[in-house]
Enzyme design. Sequence first.
Site, short mmCIF file in Angstrom:
data_model
loop_
_atom_site.label_atom_id
_atom_site.label_comp_id
_atom_site.label_asym_id
_atom_site.label_seq_id
_atom_site.Cartn_x
_atom_site.Cartn_y
_atom_site.Cartn_z
CE LYS A 1 -4.13 -2.03 1.86
NZ LYS A 1 -5.16 -2.02 2.87
CG ASN A 2 5.30 3.24 0.57
OD1 ASN A 2 5.47 4.00 -0.37
ND2 ASN A 2 5.79 3.45 1.77
NE ARG A 3 0.07 7.12 -0.58
CZ ARG A 3 -0.40 8.20 0.03
NH1 ARG A 3 -1.44 8.84 -0.46
NH2 ARG A 3 0.17 8.66 1.13
CG PHE A 4 8.87 5.28 -3.22
CD1 PHE A 4 9.33 6.53 -2.86
CD2 PHE A 4 9.65 4.48 -4.03
CE1 PHE A 4 10.56 6.99 -3.31
CE2 PHE A 4 10.89 4.92 -4.48
CZ PHE A 4 11.34 6.18 -4.12
CB THR B 1 5.10 7.39 -0.66
OG1 THR B 1 6.19 6.60 -0.17
CG2 THR B 1 5.60 8.51 -1.55
#
Length: 164
Positions: free
Chosen positions: A43-46, A142
């Site tokens: 779920k990290n958007r990086f 992020t």
Amino acid sequence: MNGYQRIYHELEPVFSEESRILILGSLPSPKSRETGFYYGHPKNRFWRVISTVFEEPLPETIEQKRELILRHRLALWDVIESCLIKGASDSSIKEPVANDIPKLLERTGISHIVTTGRKAQSLYMKLVYPRTGIEAICLPSTSPANCAVGEEELISCYGILREL
């Protein structure tokens, strides 16, 4: 200490001699440590943000992620080499010890540093900036925990990576 554990950074920095911008997080999350690479939480958007900023396909493998970073003359690492922490909460970090970022800078052409979040920024300024003299630009985290900042805003903020 109640609920705290000492974490040691086990991920190698991603860089080449051509790297010009260093992206620093605070330290790898439990999920990143488990997957063996930076920003490993699904779920990290990086990775979505970086691939969008550079108009590239979303990398899926560690090798594709590494290649994306290096192709754009970026470098990835974290401020902290070891610390006490409770779970994945950056706000619980105690007794931080910094990675040897000045040594990395000697091996590259890095002239700009950005941090991914306020905690990474404050740790960099306290532990590393006195040794590098390079001001860091603080970009929003992020992390899925930073739900106050939407993905479009993240993409806009991280667009600075194309301009530095």
